[in-house]
Motif scaffolding. Structure first.
Motif, short mmCIF file in Angstrom:
data_model
loop_
_atom_site.label_atom_id
_atom_site.label_comp_id
_atom_site.label_asym_id
_atom_site.label_seq_id
_atom_site.Cartn_x
_atom_site.Cartn_y
_atom_site.Cartn_z
N ILE A 67 0.85 -1.19 0.00
CA ILE A 67 0.00 0.00 0.00
C ILE A 67 0.88 1.23 0.00
CG2 ILE A 67 -1.70 1.32 1.33
CD1 ILE A 67 -2.77 -1.26 0.15
N THR A 68 0.53 2.19 -0.83
CA THR A 68 1.22 3.47 -0.84
C THR A 68 0.17 4.55 -0.64
OG1 THR A 68 2.87 2.66 -2.40
CG2 THR A 68 2.68 5.03 -2.16
N LEU A 69 0.32 5.34 0.38
CA LEU A 69 -0.56 6.48 0.61
C LEU A 69 0.23 7.74 0.33
CD1 LEU A 69 -2.28 5.48 3.97
CD2 LEU A 69 -3.22 5.33 1.67
N ALA A 70 -0.28 8.54 -0.58
CA ALA A 70 0.42 9.78 -0.93
C ALA A 70 -0.61 10.77 -1.44
CB ALA A 70 1.46 9.51 -2.00
N PRO A 71 -0.39 12.03 -1.17
CA PRO A 71 -1.29 13.05 -1.72
C PRO A 71 -1.23 13.04 -3.24
CG PRO A 71 0.27 14.00 -0.15
CD PRO A 71 0.67 12.60 -0.38
N HIS A 72 -2.36 13.29 -3.89
CA HIS A 72 -2.40 13.26 -5.35
C HIS A 72 -1.52 14.32 -5.99
CE1 HIS A 72 -5.57 10.36 -6.79
NE2 HIS A 72 -5.51 10.17 -5.49
N ASN A 73 -1.28 15.41 -5.31
CA ASN A 73 -0.47 16.47 -5.91
C ASN A 73 1.01 16.32 -5.60
OD1 ASN A 73 -0.59 17.09 -3.22
ND2 ASN A 73 -1.10 19.24 -3.50
N ARG A 74 1.40 15.24 -4.97
CA ARG A 74 2.80 15.01 -4.62
C ARG A 74 3.63 14.80 -5.87
NH1 ARG A 74 5.58 10.04 -1.60
NH2 ARG A 74 7.65 10.92 -1.55
N GLU A 75 4.80 15.38 -5.88
CA GLU A 75 5.73 15.21 -7.00
C GLU A 75 6.81 14.21 -6.59
OE1 GLU A 75 7.15 19.10 -7.96
OE2 GLU A 75 5.21 19.72 -8.76
N LEU A 76 7.10 13.29 -7.49
CA LEU A 76 8.07 12.23 -7.23
C LEU A 76 9.32 12.44 -8.06
CD1 LEU A 76 5.56 9.26 -7.61
CD2 LEU A 76 6.36 10.23 -5.47
N THR A 77 10.44 11.96 -7.55
CA THR A 77 11.66 11.93 -8.35
C THR A 77 11.53 10.78 -9.34
OG1 THR A 77 12.82 10.39 -6.89
CG2 THR A 77 13.02 12.77 -6.38
N THR A 78 12.40 10.75 -10.32
CA THR A 78 12.36 9.65 -11.29
C THR A 78 12.67 8.32 -10.60
OG1 THR A 78 14.64 10.17 -11.93
CG2 THR A 78 12.87 11.06 -13.32
N GLN A 79 13.54 8.33 -9.61
CA GLN A 79 13.86 7.09 -8.89
C GLN A 79 12.65 6.58 -8.11
OE1 GLN A 79 16.72 5.23 -9.19
NE2 GLN A 79 15.49 3.72 -8.09
N GLN A 80 11.95 7.48 -7.43
CA GLN A 80 10.75 7.07 -6.68
C GLN A 80 9.69 6.53 -7.62
OE1 GLN A 80 10.12 10.92 -4.85
NE2 GLN A 80 10.70 10.15 -2.83
N ALA A 81 9.49 7.21 -8.75
CA ALA A 81 8.48 6.76 -9.72
C ALA A 81 8.84 5.39 -10.28
CB ALA A 81 8.34 7.79 -10.83
N ALA A 82 10.12 5.19 -10.58
CA ALA A 82 10.57 3.90 -11.11
C ALA A 82 10.32 2.79 -10.09
CB ALA A 82 12.04 3.98 -11.49
N GLU A 83 10.57 3.07 -8.83
CA GLU A 83 10.34 2.07 -7.78
C GLU A 83 8.86 1.72 -7.67
OE1 GLU A 83 12.18 3.62 -4.24
OE2 GLU A 83 14.20 3.41 -5.08
#
Length: 146
Positions: A67-83
């Motif tokens: 499960i990942t809980l995160a605000p919808h407007n949160r911006e991710l790094t490319t590494q976080q997105a890849a994970e």
């Protein structure tokens, strides 16, 4: 606006499995309004919207899902997105350059909105499911499942 960088990590411990299963059982009962009882005995009614999310999270955890809980407007790094997508960072960069996932540039760094990433993931997962269904059907027609 101050942005908080939240870690994306698992919080479930192996020894919690029984407690999570018990909690899922309790939450699955269609009862009256749920309450949260504080350590001082104070009771607070849990709003239905929060209760619904809690049920979904506990059910997924009991099923062994991440499960990942995160605000919808949160911006991710490319590494976080890849994970999150379970792909390599170079593969993710390729997806960004092919404009399959929207992103913005902050200086020389790319940032992906969590909402955009989840939308891409949902579409990707639906396509995969459809292709697996087609492959299964073709295998059955070819007599591989007899």
């Amino acid at each position: 606006m101050l942005k908080q960088k939240l870690p994306l990590k698992s919080v479930t411990q192996p020894q919690e499995a029984d407690l999570i299963a018990k909690l899922e059982q309790i939450l699955s009962l269609e009862a009256s309004q749920a309450k949260l009882v504080g350590s001082n005995g104070e009771e607070v009614l849990i709003p239905e919207s929060v209760y619904s999310v809690l049920r979904q999270v506990v059910h997924a955890m009991a099923s062994g899902q991440t499960i990942t809980l995160a605000p919808h407007n949160r911006e991710l790094t490319t590494q976080q997105a890849a994970e999150i997508l379970n792909v390599s960072r170079p593969f993710l960069i390729k997806l960004l350059e092919e404009e399959q996932i929207p992103y913005i540039k902050v200086g020389k760094h790319r940032r992906i909105r969590y909402q955009d990433l989840m939308q891409y993931k949902e579409v990707r997962d639906k396509k995969r499911s459809q292709l697996l269904d087609q492959l299964t059907q073709m295998s059955q027609e070819a007599g591989f499942y007899e």
